[in-house]
Scaffold this motif. Structure first.
Motif, PDB file in Angstrom:
ATOM      1  N   LYS A  99       8.167   5.116  -3.073  1.00  0.00           N
ATOM      2  CA  LYS A  99       7.503   6.025  -1.796  1.00  0.00           C
ATOM      3  C   LYS A  99       7.000   7.859  -1.992  1.00  0.00           C
ATOM      4  O   LYS A  99       6.307   8.349  -0.229  1.00  0.00           O
ATOM      5  N   LYS A 100       5.940   7.597  -2.786  1.00  0.00           N
ATOM      6  CA  LYS A 100       5.217   8.336  -2.726  1.00  0.00           C
ATOM      7  C   LYS A 100       4.333   8.221  -2.153  1.00  0.00           C
ATOM      8  O   LYS A 100       3.361   7.008  -2.715  1.00  0.00           O
ATOM      9  N   GLY A 101       3.768   8.530  -1.179  1.00  0.00           N
ATOM     10  CA  GLY A 101       2.386   8.429  -0.346  1.00  0.00           C
ATOM     11  C   GLY A 101       2.857   7.271   0.676  1.00  0.00           C
ATOM     12  O   GLY A 101       1.887   7.603   1.613  1.00  0.00           O
ATOM     13  N   ARG A 102       4.076   7.760   1.266  1.00  0.00           N
ATOM     14  CA  ARG A 102       4.956   7.634   2.620  1.00  0.00           C
ATOM     15  C   ARG A 102       4.415   7.836   3.495  1.00  0.00           C
ATOM     16  O   ARG A 102       4.211   8.802   3.340  1.00  0.00           O
ATOM     17  N   VAL A 143       0.731  -1.109   0.307  1.00  0.00           N
ATOM     18  CA  VAL A 143       0.047   0.176  -0.161  1.00  0.00           C
ATOM     19  C   VAL A 143       1.157   1.284  -0.191  1.00  0.00           C
ATOM     20  O   VAL A 143       1.850   1.177   0.511  1.00  0.00           O
ATOM     21  N   PRO A 144       0.185   2.429  -0.253  1.00  0.00           N
ATOM     22  CA  PRO A 144       1.173   4.055  -0.401  1.00  0.00           C
ATOM     23  C   PRO A 144       1.847   4.158   0.720  1.00  0.00           C
ATOM     24  O   PRO A 144       2.948   4.842   0.944  1.00  0.00           O
ATOM     25  N   GLN A 145       0.769   3.317   1.838  1.00  0.00           N
ATOM     26  CA  GLN A 145       1.780   4.538   2.747  1.00  0.00           C
ATOM     27  C   GLN A 145       2.866   3.606   3.457  1.00  0.00           C
ATOM     28  O   GLN A 145       3.177   4.049   4.033  1.00  0.00           O
ATOM     29  N   GLY A 146       2.519   2.511   2.874  1.00  0.00           N
ATOM     30  CA  GLY A 146       3.772   1.398   3.544  1.00  0.00           C
ATOM     31  C   GLY A 146       3.554   0.713   4.924  1.00  0.00           C
ATOM     32  O   GLY A 146       3.923  -0.150   5.740  1.00  0.00           O
ATOM     33  N   TRP A 147       3.457   1.850   5.828  1.00  0.00           N
ATOM     34  CA  TRP A 147       3.639   1.322   7.244  1.00  0.00           C
ATOM     35  C   TRP A 147       2.188   2.167   8.269  1.00  0.00           C
ATOM     36  O   TRP A 147       1.779   2.617   7.829  1.00  0.00           O
TER      37      TRP A 147
END
Length: 129
Positions: A87-90, A57-61
């Protein structure tokens, strides 16, 4: 959005040497997944040189139950590739570490056997480290 988690790591304090390191791995599958979530207040996870498909998912975490304490986490992605590595959206609290800091976290001697858990494994396994 319903998504899974690749990891849920947790350290008790900043002095706790434990961490999860994913070194040169491949993330692929179906559905969507976060790279990880906090399991305790000092979570530490490193993805290094990992190929990430678009399942990430874009947010990652995710901070999980530790929202507001994100400054204590060390969630890091270094030299990863693939659509999921964008990393766009992380999340804004993902760490960007220096090369020296990353080397420290990738070195097994930094964290393996700090609490003597290796001493209880069969010698055939201990020799791998």
């Amino acid at each position: 959005m319903l998504a899974g988690f690749i990891t849920a790591q947790g350290r008790e304090s900043e002095q706790d040497t434990s961490e999860f390191v994913f070194n040169k791995c491949v993330i692929k599958g179906t559905g969507k997944t976060f790279l990880g979530r906090a399991y305790r207040g000092y979570s530490r996870v490193v993805f290094y040189g990992t190929h990430m498909s678009n399942v990430v998912v874009p947010q990652g975490w995710d901070a999980w139950h530790y929202k507001g304490q994100e400054d204590k986490f060390i969630f890091v992605e270094v030299n990863s590739t693939g659509k999921g590595a964008n990393k766009k959206g992380r999340v804004g609290w993902e760490k960007n570490l220096s090369a020296k800091e990353v080397d420290f976290l990738l070195n097994p001697k930094t964290f393996v056997d700090k609490d003597d858990w290796m001493a209880t494994l069969p010698s055939s396994l201990v020799s791998l480290y």
